[in-house]
Design a protein around this motif. Structure first.
Motif, short mmCIF file in Angstrom:
data_model
loop_
_atom_site.label_atom_id
_atom_site.label_comp_id
_atom_site.label_asym_id
_atom_site.label_seq_id
_atom_site.Cartn_x
_atom_site.Cartn_y
_atom_site.Cartn_z
N VAL A 34 -9.17 30.31 40.31
CA VAL A 34 -10.32 29.70 39.65
C VAL A 34 -11.60 30.42 40.06
N LYS A 35 -11.74 30.66 41.35
CA LYS A 35 -12.94 31.31 41.84
C LYS A 35 -13.07 32.73 41.29
N ALA A 36 -11.96 33.43 41.16
CA ALA A 36 -11.99 34.80 40.67
C ALA A 36 -12.31 34.89 39.18
N THR A 37 -12.03 33.84 38.43
CA THR A 37 -12.24 33.88 36.98
C THR A 37 -13.43 33.04 36.53
N ARG A 38 -14.25 32.59 37.45
CA ARG A 38 -15.42 31.80 37.09
C ARG A 38 -16.41 32.64 36.29
N PRO A 39 -17.13 31.99 35.35
CA PRO A 39 -18.20 32.72 34.65
C PRO A 39 -19.33 33.07 35.63
N LYS A 40 -20.12 34.04 35.24
CA LYS A 40 -21.28 34.42 36.06
C LYS A 40 -22.27 33.27 36.05
N PRO A 41 -23.09 33.14 37.12
CA PRO A 41 -24.06 32.04 37.19
C PRO A 41 -24.99 31.96 35.97
N ASP A 42 -25.44 33.09 35.46
CA ASP A 42 -26.32 33.07 34.28
C ASP A 42 -25.60 32.49 33.07
N ASP A 43 -24.33 32.83 32.92
CA ASP A 43 -23.54 32.29 31.80
C ASP A 43 -23.32 30.80 31.98
N MET A 44 -23.05 30.37 33.22
CA MET A 44 -22.85 28.94 33.49
C MET A 44 -24.13 28.16 33.22
N ALA A 45 -25.30 28.76 33.51
CA ALA A 45 -26.57 28.09 33.25
C ALA A 45 -26.71 27.81 31.76
N ALA A 46 -26.38 28.79 30.93
CA ALA A 46 -26.46 28.60 29.47
C ALA A 46 -25.47 27.53 29.00
N ILE A 47 -24.26 27.55 29.56
CA ILE A 47 -23.24 26.56 29.20
C ILE A 47 -23.72 25.16 29.58
N CYS A 48 -24.31 25.02 30.77
CA CYS A 48 -24.81 23.71 31.22
C CYS A 48 -25.94 23.22 30.32
N GLU A 49 -26.82 24.13 29.91
CA GLU A 49 -27.92 23.73 29.02
C GLU A 49 -27.38 23.24 27.68
N ASP A 50 -26.38 23.93 27.13
CA ASP A 50 -25.76 23.48 25.88
C ASP A 50 -25.07 22.14 26.06
N LEU A 51 -24.42 21.96 27.21
CA LEU A 51 -23.76 20.70 27.50
C LEU A 51 -24.77 19.56 27.58
N LEU A 94 -16.69 17.19 23.12
CA LEU A 94 -17.47 16.92 24.31
C LEU A 94 -16.56 16.75 25.53
N ALA A 95 -15.46 16.04 25.37
CA ALA A 95 -14.52 15.83 26.48
C ALA A 95 -13.90 17.15 26.93
N THR A 96 -13.53 17.99 25.98
CA THR A 96 -12.95 19.30 26.31
C THR A 96 -13.94 20.16 27.06
N LEU A 97 -15.18 20.17 26.59
CA LEU A 97 -16.22 20.97 27.24
C LEU A 97 -16.52 20.44 28.64
N LEU A 98 -16.59 19.13 28.81
CA LEU A 98 -16.83 18.54 30.13
C LEU A 98 -15.73 18.94 31.12
N ARG A 99 -14.47 18.88 30.68
CA ARG A 99 -13.36 19.26 31.56
C ARG A 99 -13.43 20.73 31.94
N ALA A 100 -13.76 21.58 30.98
CA ALA A 100 -13.84 23.02 31.24
C ALA A 100 -14.96 23.34 32.23
N VAL A 101 -16.12 22.70 32.04
CA VAL A 101 -17.24 22.94 32.96
C VAL A 101 -16.88 22.40 34.34
N ALA A 102 -16.26 21.24 34.41
CA ALA A 102 -15.86 20.67 35.70
C ALA A 102 -14.88 21.59 36.42
N ASP A 103 -13.95 22.17 35.69
CA ASP A 103 -12.98 23.09 36.30
C ASP A 103 -13.66 24.31 36.90
#
Length: 129
Positions: free
Chosen positions: A72-89, A114-123
């Motif tokens: 999971v740690k090796a395949t995480r999105p970059k922090p900048d990408d996660m920031a954009a995903i969180c803003e969309d969420l 929404l549920a699918t996206l929440l689970r993916a971000v949580a993972d």
């Protein structure tokens, strides 16, 4: 002392197996784990003693040498990408909140999305150390 990697370990069953560096499998009972440990991650490098059990070699006195890298740690999105995903969420959650304030639930399709996206971000945030 022999070394190997944990092939698998199931805490509920109370046992697993180590694949020895010399080849072959060694039975790994829960009693062989270090004090305070309840499980070992698949792929973790371990050092152990071997005793003869009823059904073959059995590990005792297991000591972790190095933990397996987290997939999971090796395949995480970059922090900048996660920031954009969180803003969309946040925008999606805000829209769902507005719908709920109007005394309605979002549509089934919107709820599933929404549920699918929440689970993916949580993972992506839930990383084993």
């Amino acid at each position: 002392m022999p070394t190997g990697r944990v092939r698998w370990f199931d805490a509920a069953k109370g046992y697993g197996f180590i694949t020895s560096d010399e080849g072959g499998d060694v039975f790994l009972p829960a009693a062989a784990l270090p004090t305070g440990a309840t499980t070992l991650r698949k792929g973790a490098k371990v050092e152990y003693s071997v005793v003869s059990g009823r059904k073959g070699p059995q590990a005792m006195g297991v000591t972790p040498i190095a933990s397996a890298p987290s997939l999971v740690k090796a395949t995480r999105p970059k922090p900048d990408d996660m920031a954009a995903i969180c803003e969309d969420l946040i925008k999606m959650l805000d829209a769902a909140g507005n719908t709920l304030r109007r005394h309605r639930y979002p549509s089934a399709a919107e709820s599933r999305k929404l549920a699918t996206l929440l689970r993916a971000v949580a993972d992506n945030f839930d990383v084993e150390d």
